[in-house]
Design a protein around this motif. Structure first.
Motif, PDB file in Angstrom:
ATOM      1  N   SER A  26     -39.156  32.532  31.627  1.00 34.55           N
ATOM      2  CA  SER A  26     -38.548  32.928  32.891  1.00 34.55           C
ATOM      3  C   SER A  26     -37.697  34.186  32.723  1.00 34.55           C
ATOM      4  O   SER A  26     -37.747  35.103  33.542  1.00 34.55           O
ATOM      5  CB  SER A  26     -37.706  31.779  33.446  1.00 34.55           C
ATOM      6  OG  SER A  26     -37.127  32.141  34.674  1.00 34.55           O
ATOM      7  N   TYR A  27     -36.910  34.235  31.651  1.00 36.46           N
ATOM      8  CA  TYR A  27     -36.117  35.437  31.386  1.00 36.46           C
ATOM      9  C   TYR A  27     -37.016  36.669  31.266  1.00 36.46           C
ATOM     10  O   TYR A  27     -36.756  37.705  31.881  1.00 36.46           O
ATOM     11  CB  TYR A  27     -35.304  35.281  30.100  1.00 36.46           C
ATOM     12  CG  TYR A  27     -33.989  34.560  30.258  1.00 36.46           C
ATOM     13  CD1 TYR A  27     -33.116  34.856  31.306  1.00 36.46           C
ATOM     14  CD2 TYR A  27     -33.584  33.603  29.335  1.00 36.46           C
ATOM     15  CE1 TYR A  27     -31.898  34.211  31.442  1.00 36.46           C
ATOM     16  CE2 TYR A  27     -32.369  32.949  29.461  1.00 36.46           C
ATOM     17  CZ  TYR A  27     -31.527  33.254  30.511  1.00 36.46           C
ATOM     18  OH  TYR A  27     -30.324  32.615  30.643  1.00 36.46           O
ATOM     19  N   CYS A  28     -38.071  36.555  30.468  1.00 33.08           N
ATOM     20  CA  CYS A  28     -38.962  37.707  30.258  1.00 33.08           C
ATOM     21  C   CYS A  28     -39.639  38.130  31.553  1.00 33.08           C
ATOM     22  O   CYS A  28     -39.719  39.312  31.863  1.00 33.08           O
ATOM     23  CB  CYS A  28     -40.020  37.370  29.207  1.00 33.08           C
ATOM     24  SG  CYS A  28     -39.348  37.203  27.540  1.00 33.08           S
ATOM     25  N   ASN A  42     -38.634  37.804  34.500  1.00 29.59           N
ATOM     26  CA  ASN A  42     -37.670  38.368  35.440  1.00 29.59           C
ATOM     27  C   ASN A  42     -36.929  39.583  34.881  1.00 29.59           C
ATOM     28  O   ASN A  42     -35.917  40.005  35.430  1.00 29.59           O
ATOM     29  CB  ASN A  42     -36.673  37.286  35.869  1.00 29.59           C
ATOM     30  CG  ASN A  42     -37.286  36.314  36.846  1.00 29.59           C
ATOM     31  OD1 ASN A  42     -37.423  36.626  38.022  1.00 29.59           O
ATOM     32  ND2 ASN A  42     -37.704  35.154  36.360  1.00 29.59           N
ATOM     33  N   LYS A  50     -36.663  31.513  38.885  1.00 30.17           N
ATOM     34  CA  LYS A  50     -35.657  32.360  38.260  1.00 30.17           C
ATOM     35  C   LYS A  50     -34.999  31.604  37.112  1.00 30.17           C
ATOM     36  O   LYS A  50     -34.947  30.381  37.115  1.00 30.17           O
ATOM     37  CB  LYS A  50     -34.599  32.745  39.301  1.00 30.17           C
ATOM     38  CG  LYS A  50     -35.147  33.599  40.421  1.00 30.17           C
ATOM     39  CD  LYS A  50     -33.996  34.037  41.288  1.00 30.17           C
ATOM     40  CE  LYS A  50     -34.311  34.847  42.436  1.00 30.17           C
ATOM     41  NZ  LYS A  50     -35.189  35.584  42.888  1.00 30.17           N
ATOM     42  N   PRO A  51     -34.474  32.329  36.125  1.00 33.42           N
ATOM     43  CA  PRO A  51     -33.824  31.662  34.989  1.00 33.42           C
ATOM     44  C   PRO A  51     -32.700  30.720  35.423  1.00 33.42           C
ATOM     45  O   PRO A  51     -32.502  29.668  34.814  1.00 33.42           O
ATOM     46  CB  PRO A  51     -33.270  32.826  34.163  1.00 33.42           C
ATOM     47  CG  PRO A  51     -34.106  33.990  34.525  1.00 33.42           C
ATOM     48  CD  PRO A  51     -34.506  33.781  35.956  1.00 33.42           C
ATOM     49  N   GLU A  52     -31.989  31.089  36.481  1.00 30.63           N
ATOM     50  CA  GLU A  52     -30.893  30.241  36.952  1.00 30.63           C
ATOM     51  C   GLU A  52     -31.407  28.855  37.351  1.00 30.63           C
ATOM     52  O   GLU A  52     -30.721  27.848  37.148  1.00 30.63           O
ATOM     53  CB  GLU A  52     -30.178  30.897  38.145  1.00 30.63           C
ATOM     54  CG  GLU A  52     -29.511  32.221  37.824  1.00 30.63           C
ATOM     55  CD  GLU A  52     -30.489  33.406  37.766  1.00 30.63           C
ATOM     56  OE1 GLU A  52     -31.577  33.346  38.395  1.00 30.63           O
ATOM     57  OE2 GLU A  52     -30.169  34.383  37.062  1.00 30.63           O
ATOM     58  N   ASP A  61     -31.675  38.490  27.289  1.00 31.54           N
ATOM     59  CA  ASP A  61     -31.301  37.074  27.401  1.00 31.54           C
ATOM     60  C   ASP A  61     -32.325  36.182  26.703  1.00 31.54           C
ATOM     61  O   ASP A  61     -31.973  35.201  26.051  1.00 31.54           O
ATOM     62  CB  ASP A  61     -31.158  36.662  28.869  1.00 31.54           C
ATOM     63  CG  ASP A  61     -29.940  37.285  29.533  1.00 31.54           C
ATOM     64  OD1 ASP A  61     -28.949  37.572  28.830  1.00 31.54           O
ATOM     65  OD2 ASP A  61     -29.979  37.489  30.759  1.00 31.54           O
ATOM     66  N   ALA A  62     -33.610  36.538  26.822  1.00 35.97           N
ATOM     67  CA  ALA A  62     -34.658  35.768  26.136  1.00 35.97           C
ATOM     68  C   ALA A  62     -34.454  35.844  24.629  1.00 35.97           C
ATOM     69  O   ALA A  62     -34.601  34.840  23.926  1.00 35.97           O
ATOM     70  CB  ALA A  62     -36.042  36.293  26.527  1.00 35.97           C
ATOM     71  N   ASN A  81     -35.303  39.991  32.000  1.00 38.67           N
ATOM     72  CA  ASN A  81     -34.095  39.745  31.204  1.00 38.67           C
ATOM     73  C   ASN A  81     -34.463  39.548  29.736  1.00 38.67           C
ATOM     74  O   ASN A  81     -34.211  38.494  29.150  1.00 38.67           O
ATOM     75  CB  ASN A  81     -33.355  38.505  31.720  1.00 38.67           C
ATOM     76  CG  ASN A  81     -32.941  38.622  33.164  1.00 38.67           C
ATOM     77  OD1 ASN A  81     -32.813  39.719  33.687  1.00 38.67           O
ATOM     78  ND2 ASN A  81     -32.742  37.501  33.812  1.00 38.67           N
TER      79      ASN A  81
END
Length: 197
Positions: free
Chosen positions: A37-39, A41, A8-10, A46-47, A43
């Protein structure tokens, strides 16, 4: 790398925070993993925020950045952002590989952006010679963009194939090879290796 491709991005952000606390500055490869990771998941926004802030972070997009972000844009139907990314990759002479560009052009056609698709194919045919050019000629014919008839009814048969290829490219993008990552010399990899070992 593991968090970037599977986590996950976190988790990626946590490793980046640890890196910075230990005096290791994240580089473009590290940010590519974060955007990946953003993409992956879902997000995408965010990416895009990370992508737009790279210069502020002292990083410059590499070919892998453009390849991954362009693939994510067309898989998610964000063609305006994809066109901006393509234009920037042209200006920096870091155009993504044929497969990524082919998927983007096919996505444009499926999304009704035939004029944009034609412009990209014309540019790619002009700029690149040899076997990739024959690939562009073939794609031009497959999509029926080589005629000026304006008839797009024949494109419907291509859409099922485009969907299958888009899913395949999205899966490949998840495991994309970043430039220089195989050498394990970049700061993020060395840091991860030192922590784990």
């Amino acid at each position: 790398m593991n968090y970037g491709l599977r986590g996950k991005p976190e988790e990626v952000l946590e490793v980046m925070t640890e890196m910075e606390a230990d005096g290791v500055k994240p580089d473009i490869i590290t940010y590519n993993f974060l955007m990946s990771s953003y993409c992956r998941n879902g997000n995408l926004e965010d990416a895009k925020v990370v992508y737009r802030s790279l210069s502020e972070k002292g990083c410059s997009q590499n070919t892998a950045t453009y390849r991954h972000m362009l693939a994510a844009m067309y898989v998610n139907g964000d063609f305006d952002a994809g066109l901006d990314i393509f234009k920037e990759s042209k200006m920096k002479n870091k155009i993504p590989d044929f497969r990524t560009m082919k998927g983007f052009v096919e996505g444009l056609v499926k999304g009704g952006r035939v004029a944009d698709a034609k412009q990209i194919i014309a540019y790619m045919r002009k700029e690149f010679s040899g076997s990739p050019q024959s690939g562009w000629e073939k794609l031009d014919k497959e999509l029926g963009l080589d005629s000026d008839s304006g008839d797009t009814a024949h494109l419907q048969d291509s859409f099922a194939k485009i969907d299958a290829e888009a899913k395949s490219v999205a899966a490949d993008a998840e495991a994309f090879e970043l430039e220089g990552s195989s050498s394990l010399i970049c700061s993020g990899f060395v840091y991860h290796y030192l922590i784990c070992c």
